[in-house]
Design a protein around this motif. Structure first.
Motif, PDB file in Angstrom:
ATOM      1  N   SER A 241      -2.589   5.434   5.980  1.00 10.23           N
ATOM      2  CA  SER A 241      -1.466   5.056   6.830  1.00 10.23           C
ATOM      3  C   SER A 241      -0.400   6.146   6.848  1.00 10.23           C
ATOM      4  O   SER A 241       0.172   6.456   7.893  1.00 10.23           O
ATOM      5  N   HIS A 242      -0.164   6.748   5.690  1.00  9.28           N
ATOM      6  CA  HIS A 242       0.854   7.807   5.571  1.00  9.28           C
ATOM      7  C   HIS A 242       0.450   9.030   6.389  1.00  9.28           C
ATOM      8  O   HIS A 242       1.279   9.620   7.072  1.00  9.28           O
TER       9      HIS A 242
ATOM     10  N   GLY B 287      -2.718   3.198   1.759  1.00 14.22           N
ATOM     11  CA  GLY B 287      -1.395   3.791   1.936  1.00 14.22           C
ATOM     12  C   GLY B 287      -1.480   5.256   2.339  1.00 14.22           C
ATOM     13  O   GLY B 287      -0.725   5.726   3.184  1.00 14.22           O
TER      14      GLY B 287
ATOM     15  N   ALA C 167       0.834  -1.207   0.000  1.00 18.12           N
ATOM     16  CA  ALA C 167       0.000   0.000   0.000  1.00 18.12           C
ATOM     17  C   ALA C 167       0.867   1.256   0.000  1.00 18.12           C
ATOM     18  O   ALA C 167       0.595   2.204  -0.741  1.00 18.12           O
ATOM     19  N   GLU C 168       1.906   1.272   0.796  1.00 19.55           N
ATOM     20  CA  GLU C 168       2.801   2.429   0.833  1.00 19.55           C
ATOM     21  C   GLU C 168       3.552   2.579  -0.488  1.00 19.55           C
ATOM     22  O   GLU C 168       3.730   3.684  -0.997  1.00 19.55           O
TER      23      GLU C 168
ATOM     24  N   ARG D 157       1.053   3.943  -2.960  1.00 12.77           N
ATOM     25  CA  ARG D 157       0.786   5.349  -2.651  1.00 12.77           C
ATOM     26  C   ARG D 157       1.919   6.226  -3.151  1.00 12.77           C
ATOM     27  O   ARG D 157       1.699   7.243  -3.803  1.00 12.77           O
TER      28      ARG D 157
END
Length: 153
Positions: free
Chosen positions: A141-142, A138, A103-104, A107
């Motif tokens: 979360s970021h 992402g 996901a990161e 992103r």
């Protein structure tokens, strides 16, 4: 062509599960969190391998016990149940860590790298809907900061 950051043993770590920051992490400030996510995945892989070995041992023992033909009630037992529970938990933790890292990465590819969701879906081999969900995860979360699980339970 951009220089590649060494990873794993080449980066000065001792291998999977080693989350000690290496000196090579310093110049990569913004990517440090992503590298930590990768380190988390490596630690979860180690946990999963350990749990898998436990299940393999349990299966070998189960086969050895079963060969003479004991009644099925003898086949259970707390140790086997615990081994399977640990295996399942390690698998879920590994899957979660991989998903967070993916996901990161997605992103960053969209927000920082300028790819469109459609381009990323084509390159990644996933549906646009799945890529959109991962990019949004992402982003969440970021924005929330480093809340990913720490390596080593």
């Amino acid at each position: 062509m951009p220089s590649q950051r060494p990873t794993g043993r080449a980066a000065g770590t001792t291998g999977a599960g080693d989350t000690t920051p290496c000196k090579a992490d310093a110049p990569y400030g913004e990517l440090a969190e992503f590298y930590q996510l990768i380190d988390t995945v490596l630690a979860r892989c180690q946990d999963f391998q350990s749990a898998l070995a436990s299940v393999e041992d349990s299966l070998v023992e189960l086969r050895a016990i079963r060969r003479p033909g004991p009644p099925p009630v003898v086949l259970g037992g707390y140790a086997r149940q615990a081994a399977w529970a640990d295996f399942s938990a390690a698998f879920r933790a590994l899957n979660g860590a991989v998903t967070l890292a993916r996901a990161e990465g997605y992103r960053a590819a969209v927000d920082d790298g300028g790819l469109t969701l459609t381009e990323l879906a084509r390159v990644a081999g996933h549906s646009r809907q799945q890529v959109t969900r991962l990019v949004n995860r992402g982003r969440d979360s970021h924005r929330a900061g480093p809340q990913h699980p720490t390596p080593g339970r």
